[in-house]
Design a protein around this motif. Structure first.
Motif, short mmCIF file in Angstrom:
data_model
loop_
_atom_site.label_atom_id
_atom_site.label_comp_id
_atom_site.label_asym_id
_atom_site.label_seq_id
_atom_site.Cartn_x
_atom_site.Cartn_y
_atom_site.Cartn_z
N MET A 67 0.83 -1.20 0.00
CA MET A 67 0.00 0.00 0.00
C MET A 67 0.87 1.25 0.00
O MET A 67 1.95 1.27 0.59
CB MET A 67 -0.91 0.03 1.24
CG MET A 67 -1.95 -1.05 1.29
SD MET A 67 -2.99 -0.93 2.76
CE MET A 67 -4.19 0.27 2.22
N LYS A 68 0.39 2.27 -0.67
CA LYS A 68 1.07 3.56 -0.70
C LYS A 68 0.31 4.56 0.16
O LYS A 68 -0.88 4.39 0.43
CB LYS A 68 1.15 4.06 -2.14
CG LYS A 68 1.98 3.17 -3.06
CD LYS A 68 2.00 3.71 -4.48
CE LYS A 68 0.63 3.63 -5.13
NZ LYS A 68 0.66 4.00 -6.57
N LEU A 69 1.00 5.63 0.55
CA LEU A 69 0.40 6.66 1.39
C LEU A 69 0.52 8.01 0.71
O LEU A 69 1.59 8.39 0.22
CB LEU A 69 1.11 6.71 2.74
CG LEU A 69 0.22 6.83 4.00
CD1 LEU A 69 -0.75 5.67 4.06
CD2 LEU A 69 1.07 6.88 5.25
N GLY A 70 -0.60 8.72 0.67
CA GLY A 70 -0.62 10.10 0.19
C GLY A 70 -0.99 11.03 1.31
O GLY A 70 -1.75 10.66 2.22
N LEU A 71 -0.47 12.25 1.27
CA LEU A 71 -0.74 13.25 2.30
C LEU A 71 -1.71 14.29 1.77
O LEU A 71 -1.44 14.94 0.76
CB LEU A 71 0.56 13.94 2.73
CG LEU A 71 0.41 15.11 3.71
CD1 LEU A 71 -0.10 14.62 5.06
CD2 LEU A 71 1.74 15.85 3.87
N GLN A 72 -2.84 14.46 2.46
CA GLN A 72 -3.75 15.55 2.16
C GLN A 72 -3.50 16.68 3.16
O GLN A 72 -3.34 16.43 4.36
CB GLN A 72 -5.21 15.10 2.26
CG GLN A 72 -6.19 16.20 1.84
CD GLN A 72 -7.60 15.97 2.38
OE1 GLN A 72 -7.77 15.41 3.45
NE2 GLN A 72 -8.60 16.40 1.63
N ILE A 73 -3.46 17.90 2.67
CA ILE A 73 -3.27 19.07 3.54
C ILE A 73 -4.54 19.93 3.46
O ILE A 73 -4.73 20.69 2.52
CB ILE A 73 -2.04 19.88 3.12
CG1 ILE A 73 -0.80 18.99 3.07
CG2 ILE A 73 -1.80 21.04 4.10
CD1 ILE A 73 0.44 19.69 2.54
N PRO A 74 -5.45 19.81 4.44
CA PRO A 74 -6.70 20.56 4.41
C PRO A 74 -6.70 21.80 5.31
O PRO A 74 -7.70 22.52 5.36
CB PRO A 74 -7.71 19.54 4.92
CG PRO A 74 -6.93 18.75 5.93
CD PRO A 74 -5.49 18.73 5.45
N ILE A 75 -5.63 22.02 6.05
CA ILE A 75 -5.58 23.09 7.04
C ILE A 75 -4.32 23.91 6.82
O ILE A 75 -3.23 23.36 6.65
CB ILE A 75 -5.59 22.51 8.48
CG1 ILE A 75 -6.89 21.75 8.75
CG2 ILE A 75 -5.40 23.62 9.51
CD1 ILE A 75 -6.88 20.98 10.05
N PHE A 76 -4.48 25.24 6.81
CA PHE A 76 -3.34 26.15 6.68
C PHE A 76 -3.29 27.15 7.83
O PHE A 76 -2.64 28.19 7.73
CB PHE A 76 -3.41 26.88 5.33
CG PHE A 76 -3.53 25.95 4.16
CD1 PHE A 76 -2.41 25.34 3.62
CD2 PHE A 76 -4.76 25.67 3.59
CE1 PHE A 76 -2.49 24.48 2.54
CE2 PHE A 76 -4.86 24.81 2.50
CZ PHE A 76 -3.73 24.22 1.98
N THR A 77 -3.98 26.83 8.90
CA THR A 77 -4.00 27.68 10.08
C THR A 77 -2.90 27.22 11.03
O THR A 77 -3.09 26.28 11.81
CB THR A 77 -5.38 27.62 10.77
OG1 THR A 77 -6.38 28.03 9.83
CG2 THR A 77 -5.43 28.56 11.96
N TRP A 78 -1.75 27.86 10.91
CA TRP A 78 -0.57 27.46 11.66
C TRP A 78 -0.02 28.65 12.45
O TRP A 78 -0.42 29.79 12.25
CB TRP A 78 0.50 26.92 10.71
CG TRP A 78 0.06 25.70 9.96
CD1 TRP A 78 -0.60 24.61 10.45
CD2 TRP A 78 0.24 25.45 8.56
NE1 TRP A 78 -0.84 23.70 9.45
CE2 TRP A 78 -0.32 24.18 8.28
CE3 TRP A 78 0.84 26.15 7.51
CZ2 TRP A 78 -0.32 23.61 7.01
CZ3 TRP A 78 0.85 25.58 6.24
CH2 TRP A 78 0.28 24.33 6.00
N ALA A 79 0.93 28.36 13.31
CA ALA A 79 1.56 29.40 14.11
C ALA A 79 2.14 30.50 13.23
O ALA A 79 2.64 30.23 12.14
CB ALA A 79 2.66 28.79 14.98
N ASP A 80 2.04 31.74 13.70
CA ASP A 80 2.58 32.94 13.04
C ASP A 80 1.74 33.41 11.86
O ASP A 80 2.12 34.38 11.20
CB ASP A 80 4.03 32.73 12.59
CG ASP A 80 4.95 32.37 13.76
OD1 ASP A 80 4.75 32.95 14.85
OD2 ASP A 80 5.83 31.52 13.58
N GLY A 81 0.62 32.74 11.59
CA GLY A 81 -0.36 33.28 10.66
C GLY A 81 0.06 33.30 9.20
O GLY A 81 1.05 32.68 8.80
N PRO A 82 -0.70 34.04 8.37
CA PRO A 82 -0.47 34.06 6.93
C PRO A 82 0.96 34.38 6.50
O PRO A 82 1.43 33.78 5.52
CB PRO A 82 -1.46 35.12 6.43
CG PRO A 82 -2.59 35.04 7.40
CD PRO A 82 -1.93 34.78 8.74
#
Length: 295
Positions: free
Chosen positions: A1-16
């Motif tokens: 099996m292979k693994l793919g990464l989904q990135i649904p969140i961009f709310t991280w420390a230090d902001g935009p």
């Protein structure tokens, strides 16, 4: 099996101001630890199951172009583009551009669209479900015509009329960038997978292997009806990985995922809670990806 990464969140420390640097670091780490692909949602407002609509959300194809420049190997796509958001000819050009500039690493992930609030909010028409599926099928037909038919002529559909379907430069992947259709609808979605797609993606968090097996059995029936080889289609799941703040629970993920391999799942694409922490992704690469690769 292979693994793919989904990135649904961009709310991280230090902001935009820090999003670009953090996103680039995440992508590079994901590639280094062995993820096969990286995916972003094609949404403009944050989804209610994740957080407030006002949370940071990047436009998908701009973000994928950025990720293409920050990586060398991972495949790149949307999980998944809503058919209502872009004219089909323009969408095919966007995916072609991504494919050319990434060195042949683009996917077209697509579905019938569902998030009515962002349609209303941004002034995008939200047709009834029947029409959205009609538009989805025509979009898939247009993509195939522009990519692999050798036909630069018109397309005359019920919803879309194109006078010329010129696509230059052509995609590097031939006959076309692989097409993934998201969703588990038994009558329409899986039929379209059998007719047009290279992969199916089934949202399965919280579902049993029996439930997934039923969906794949129905896909097989559609393939038989369409004269399509079932084995040509990649079977993928959409998941959420909970490895823990420092990856302490990563090894347990293998126990969750492995049974789905037995019913035919080949790739699991999921968001990783704590993705902005390098140690979390490194734990996925150490404890999950190699173990699943052996299945």
């Amino acid at each position: 099996m292979k693994l793919g990464l989904q990135i649904p969140i961009f709310t991280w420390a230090d902001g935009p101001p820090a999003i670009a640097q953090r996103l680039g670091q995440i992508a590079k780490t994901a590639e280094d630890v062995g993820f096969e692909s990286i995916w972003v949602m094609d949404h403009f407002f944050q989804l209610p199951i994740i957080g407030p609509a006002e949370q940071e959300m990047l436009e998908a194809y701009t973000a994928l172009g950025f990720l293409a420049a920050k990586t060398e190997r991972v495949r790149l796509g949307t999980m998944v583009t809503g058919v209502t958001y872009r004219h089909p000819g323009i969408l095919a050009k966007q995916v072609t551009t991504l494919d050319v500039l990434s060195g042949g690493r683009a996917w077209l992930g697509i579905g019938a669209a569902w998030f009515e609030r962002e349609h209303d909010g941004l002034g995008v028409r939200f047709p009834p479900l029947k029409e959205r599926f009609e538009r989805l099928e025509e979009t898939l037909q247009i993509a195939h015509q522009m990519w692999d038919s050798g036909n630069n002529g018109p397309f005359d559909g019920k919803h879309y009329q194109l006078r010329e379907t010129i696509n230059s430069p052509q995609s590097l992947q031939r006959p076309h960038p692989p097409i993934l259709i998201g969703g588990s609808g038994e009558k329409r979605t899986l039929r379209l997978v059998a007719r047009y797609a290279d992969a199916t993606n089934i949202p399965a968090r919280g579902q049993t292997t029996d439930w997934v097996k039923r969906k794949l059995d129905i896909l097989r029936e559609h393939c038989e009806h369409e004269g399509r080889d079932y084995d040509e289609i990649e079977k993928t799941l959409l998941w959420v990985f909970l490895p823990g703040a420092s990856g302490e629970n990563a090894s347990r993920i293998v126990d969750e995922i492995a049974p789905f391999n037995e019913v035919g799942i080949q790739t699991v694409i999921g968001s990783v809670m704590g993705v902005d922490n390098a140690a979390t992704l490194e734990a996925m690469g150490r404890d999950v990806i190699p173990a699943l690769a052996k299945l």
